[in-house]
Design an enzyme around this catalytic site. Structure first.
Site, PDB file in Angstrom:
ATOM      1  CB  SER A   1      -1.123  -0.142   1.369  1.00  0.00           C
ATOM      2  OG  SER A   1      -1.576  -1.263   1.218  1.00  0.00           O
TER       3      SER A   1
ATOM      4  CG  ASP B   1       2.881   9.864   7.441  1.00  0.00           C
ATOM      5  OD1 ASP B   1       3.686  10.207   8.362  1.00  0.00           O
ATOM      6  OD2 ASP B   1       1.925  10.444   6.889  1.00  0.00           O
TER       7      ASP B   1
ATOM      8  CG  HIS C   1      -0.499   6.671   6.086  1.00  0.00           C
ATOM      9  ND1 HIS C   1      -1.646   5.842   6.264  1.00  0.00           N
ATOM     10  CD2 HIS C   1      -0.678   7.199   5.059  1.00  0.00           C
ATOM     11  CE1 HIS C   1      -2.450   5.921   5.121  1.00  0.00           C
ATOM     12  NE2 HIS C   1      -1.819   6.893   4.296  1.00  0.00           N
TER      13      HIS C   1
ATOM     14  CE  LYS D   1      -0.565  -3.953   4.066  1.00  0.00           C
ATOM     15  NZ  LYS D   1      -0.518  -5.233   3.543  1.00  0.00           N
TER      16      LYS D   1
END
Length: 300
Positions: free
Chosen positions: A180, A185, A188, A202
């Site tokens: 994704s 960040d 996020h 991830k």
């Protein structure tokens, strides 16, 4: 010799890793004659050989189902195979003998699905669940949690690492990993869901794949939409630059198509990119995927 990346793999916290960098092997791996990816094997099938076998994990998910279906529709090019978690998910995509049931957190349970494959498309992901009792009429925001044993560290890091290790052990030719956008960040909003730091884990799995020595394609998709594919101009980017624009979504069907096309072109190998699309009706629907991949110059 132990590398900083190896030390990062052993770290207990995702925040202790060294800064993201270009994988060390890229230049050497890209030397030599260019080949059209797994299309070479597919072309050989026309002469009596076998098409490459491609496993999609997370085949019971909304995007995984589309990838699995596309592979089955292209039986002349690929031998499609799926991995799901439950019998229910297997039934959802047809229940064929080419759909395996396994738990990516347990390497032994996915060994039979991995055995004999030529390429792997990873679409597994931890899924946050909304805590019961939320009433939108009262305002506020819903709270989320991850089921015990299924948090992002276990699914998006350990589970994906297990898949990469298993594929590497049998000499797989390419891994396509779908992630994704937003991973640059730490603050996020997705990281805050259930306090799971999903994008952090991830990203750690993506780095592990990039450092694996295997040919890879890392696709960091924008906001996923349940719309028909093939109707929009696709956009590639890096370092979450697309998130600063108005075009930061993409149809799941388009992500699925890019996964499969990545197996066909050498231009997609050893690359990582963000993926979104223009709104339908703007631009020209993407059909030249070789040119799309050629636009990408980022390796992580």
């Amino acid at each position: 010799m132990a590398t900083a990346a190896a030390a990062c793999v052993r770290a207990a916290s995702p925040f202790t890793c060294v800064p993201i960098r270009t994988p060390y092997h890229v230049t050497a791996a890209r030397r030599g004659p260019r080949r059209a990816g797994l299309a070479v094997s597919a072309a050989a099938a026309a002469g009596g050989g076998s098409p490459p076998t491609v496993l999609v994990t997370g085949a019971g998910g909304r995007t995984g189902q589309i990838v699995y279906k596309k592979l089955k529709e292209r039986a002349g090019q690929f031998v499609g195979r799926g991995l799901v978690r439950t019998e229910e998910s297997k039934g959802k995509i047809g229940g064929g003998d080419d759909v395996f049931i396994g738990d990516i957190r347990d390497p032994d349970s996915i060994a039979s699905a991995i055995e004999g494959i030529n390429a792997l498309i990873i679409l597994t992901s931890a899924v946050p669940k909304m805590k019961p009792g939320f009433d939108p009429s009262k305002g506020g925001r819903p709270e989320f949690y991850f089921e015990e044993g299924s948090n992002p560290e276990q699914v998006d890091w350990i589970g994906q690492k297990n898949q990469i290790d298993a594929a590497k052990s049998i000499g797989v030719k390419q891994i396509v990993l779908v992630g994704s956008m937003g991973g640059t960040d730490i603050n996020h909003p997705l990281n805050k869901l259930g306090n799971g730091n999903i994008l952090v884990w991830k990203r750690k799995a993506e780095q592990y794949l990039a450092d694996s020595g295997l040919p890879y394609t890392i696709i960091r998709a924008g906001g996923l939409q349940d719309k028909d594919g093939g109707l929009r101009e696709l956009i590639v980017g890096k370092d979450d630059e697309i998130l600063k624009t108005e075009t930061k979504t993409i149809a799941r069907a388009d992500v699925a198509e890019v996964c499969i096309q990545a197996l066909l072109f050498d231009e997609a190998k050893f690359k990582a990119f963000d993926l979104a699309s223009k709104p339908e009706g703007e631009g020209t629907p993407t059909t030249d995927f070789r040119a799309l991949f050629a636009q990408v110059n980022s390796h992580f």
